[in-house]
Design an enzyme around this catalytic site. Sequence first.
Site, PDB file in Angstrom:
ATOM      1  N   LYS A   1       0.807  -1.222   0.000  1.00 53.06           N
ATOM      2  CA  LYS A   1       0.000   0.000   0.000  1.00 53.06           C
ATOM      3  C   LYS A   1       0.843   1.276   0.000  1.00 53.06           C
ATOM      4  O   LYS A   1       0.353   2.336  -0.387  1.00 53.06           O
ATOM      5  CB  LYS A   1      -0.996   0.001   1.165  1.00 53.06           C
ATOM      6  CG  LYS A   1      -1.937  -1.203   1.199  1.00 53.06           C
ATOM      7  CD  LYS A   1      -2.642  -1.434  -0.122  1.00 53.06           C
ATOM      8  CE  LYS A   1      -3.629  -2.572  -0.159  1.00 53.06           C
ATOM      9  NZ  LYS A   1      -3.158  -3.915   0.207  1.00 53.06           N
TER      10      LYS A   1
ATOM     11  N   TYR B   1     -12.838 -14.758   2.220  1.00 54.99           N
ATOM     12  CA  TYR B   1     -11.791 -13.784   2.537  1.00 54.99           C
ATOM     13  C   TYR B   1     -11.305 -13.958   3.977  1.00 54.99           C
ATOM     14  O   TYR B   1     -12.131 -14.012   4.899  1.00 54.99           O
ATOM     15  CB  TYR B   1     -12.336 -12.363   2.337  1.00 54.99           C
ATOM     16  CG  TYR B   1     -11.343 -11.291   2.733  1.00 54.99           C
ATOM     17  CD1 TYR B   1     -10.346 -10.880   1.862  1.00 54.99           C
ATOM     18  CD2 TYR B   1     -11.397 -10.702   4.001  1.00 54.99           C
ATOM     19  CE1 TYR B   1      -9.426  -9.925   2.237  1.00 54.99           C
ATOM     20  CE2 TYR B   1     -10.481  -9.737   4.381  1.00 54.99           C
ATOM     21  CZ  TYR B   1      -9.492  -9.350   3.493  1.00 54.99           C
ATOM     22  OH  TYR B   1      -8.580  -8.399   3.881  1.00 54.99           O
TER      23      TYR B   1
ATOM     24  N   TYR C   1      -3.430 -12.809   2.108  1.00 55.45           N
ATOM     25  CA  TYR C   1      -3.110 -12.467   0.711  1.00 55.45           C
ATOM     26  C   TYR C   1      -1.975 -13.322   0.152  1.00 55.45           C
ATOM     27  O   TYR C   1      -2.187 -14.181  -0.700  1.00 55.45           O
ATOM     28  CB  TYR C   1      -2.720 -10.985   0.598  1.00 55.45           C
ATOM     29  CG  TYR C   1      -3.848 -10.042   0.917  1.00 55.45           C
ATOM     30  CD1 TYR C   1      -4.772  -9.683  -0.063  1.00 55.45           C
ATOM     31  CD2 TYR C   1      -4.005  -9.498   2.189  1.00 55.45           C
ATOM     32  CE1 TYR C   1      -5.815  -8.812   0.214  1.00 55.45           C
ATOM     33  CE2 TYR C   1      -5.050  -8.629   2.477  1.00 55.45           C
ATOM     34  CZ  TYR C   1      -5.945  -8.294   1.491  1.00 55.45           C
ATOM     35  OH  TYR C   1      -6.968  -7.446   1.767  1.00 55.45           O
TER      36      TYR C   1
HETATM   37  C1  LIG Z   1      -3.916  -5.129  -0.107  1.00 48.35           C
HETATM   38  C2  LIG Z   1      -3.028  -6.307  -0.196  1.00 48.35           C
HETATM   39  C3  LIG Z   1      -2.984  -7.119  -1.343  1.00 48.35           C
HETATM   40  C4  LIG Z   1      -3.922  -6.981  -2.488  1.00 48.35           C
HETATM   41  O1  LIG Z   1      -3.763  -5.845  -3.250  1.00 48.35           O
HETATM   42  P1  LIG Z   1      -5.011  -5.211  -3.963  1.00 48.35           P
HETATM   43  O2  LIG Z   1      -4.461  -4.050  -4.676  1.00 48.35           O
HETATM   44  O3  LIG Z   1      -6.011  -4.887  -2.884  1.00 48.35           O
HETATM   45  O4  LIG Z   1      -5.592  -6.229  -4.890  1.00 48.35           O
HETATM   46  C5  LIG Z   1      -2.070  -8.149  -1.390  1.00 48.35           C
HETATM   47  N1  LIG Z   1      -1.260  -8.402  -0.356  1.00 48.35           N
HETATM   48  C6  LIG Z   1      -1.291  -7.668   0.763  1.00 48.35           C
HETATM   49  C7  LIG Z   1      -0.371  -8.041   1.870  1.00 48.35           C
HETATM   50  C8  LIG Z   1      -2.176  -6.601   0.887  1.00 48.35           C
HETATM   51  O5  LIG Z   1      -2.200  -5.884   2.012  1.00 48.35           O
END
Ligand SMILES: *Cc1c(COP(=O)(O)O)cnc(C)c1O
Length: 336
Positions: free
Chosen positions: A49, A263, A289
């Site tokens: 992010k 999720y 993720y």
């Molecule tokens: C937010 C996030 C993602 C996914 O990215 P998006 O742009 O929301 O698809 C992947 N890995 C981590 C660790 C994240 O925090």
Amino acid sequence: MNLTVFPRRGYIQSPTPLEAAPKLSQLLNGPNIYLKRDDLLPGAGGGSKTRKLDFLMAEALEQKADSIVTCGAVQSNHCRLTAGAAAREGLECLLVLEERVPDSYKPRASGNNLLFHLLGASTIRVVPGGSDMDAETAKSAASLRDAGKKPYVIPGGGSNPLGALGYAVCAEELLQQCFFLGLRPDAVVVASGSAGTHAGLLAGFAGCNASLAVHGISVNRPRAAQEDKVYSLAAKTAKLAGLRDRIARADVVVHDGYVGPGYSFPTAGMREAVTMTARTEGVLLDPVYTGKAMAGLIDLIRKGVFHKGQDVVFMHTGGSPALYVYEDEFLAARGE
Ligand SMILES: *Cc1c(COP(=O)(O)O)cnc(C)c1O
């Protein structure tokens, strides 16, 4: 594509490492796996992010905002990094958390929740799963405006075209690193959630005329819905970046076989992937993720989709602070 024309905050001063993962590659007897270490990006706790916030926070300051409103899940990495960026810029930060799993919000939970507080998020508002999060953030922004504040709203995951530019930058950066390593990767594998990462990479590779397959591993939605979401955002991001050519719908590839019950719910594949990556490479993935994305890569290797002789880049987008709220999962798996 000239991304230097967009205002940024300069949170990122140098490329993140692109590391070979030889032990993991050997154990899987498949392609050479490379890890793009975006978990090592600057920002509180690292992770993807920061690339999006580099652009989004610049716009917030340009608009003379004094507060940031954003949203995410109860253990959102995006909310943690946004709270950290707001602290750094001297802005107030209000978080709207979606309780996607009923009763999953614990005010005293560890992991990212602990860090929201530590980083000084001023208000945390929890709304039920399935809420319209754009409407909820708008509502919070309206109440700040009523109180005489000037809020800037960042959508979930920082995934609008401006935020996704952060991953167009990453695409250029990765190609540059591959150039100097003499590497011609066959594919990139990335977790696909709010879609800014996946969409930004597609726009960035298109902007560099690089035909490099991007495989998104869905962490939430079924394939068609996720592909549509990525495609729509990739098209808008490409337009913002000034690309002449369109992104082809056929280039948007999502695999949805690794979500499990939903999720953030653990899966056996996620546990295997997190454990295997930790014990072969000493690298921490996350349960929501990158653990599921790596479970996808491992399975695609076992199915022969990726094979020996190929080079595959795995985007390590971060998230390890969430491991600390999944301790039972990993300890129970060891019978402890
Ligand atoms: C937010 C996030 C993602 C996914 O990215 P998006 O742009 O929301 O698809 C992947 N890995 C981590 C660790 C994240 O925090």
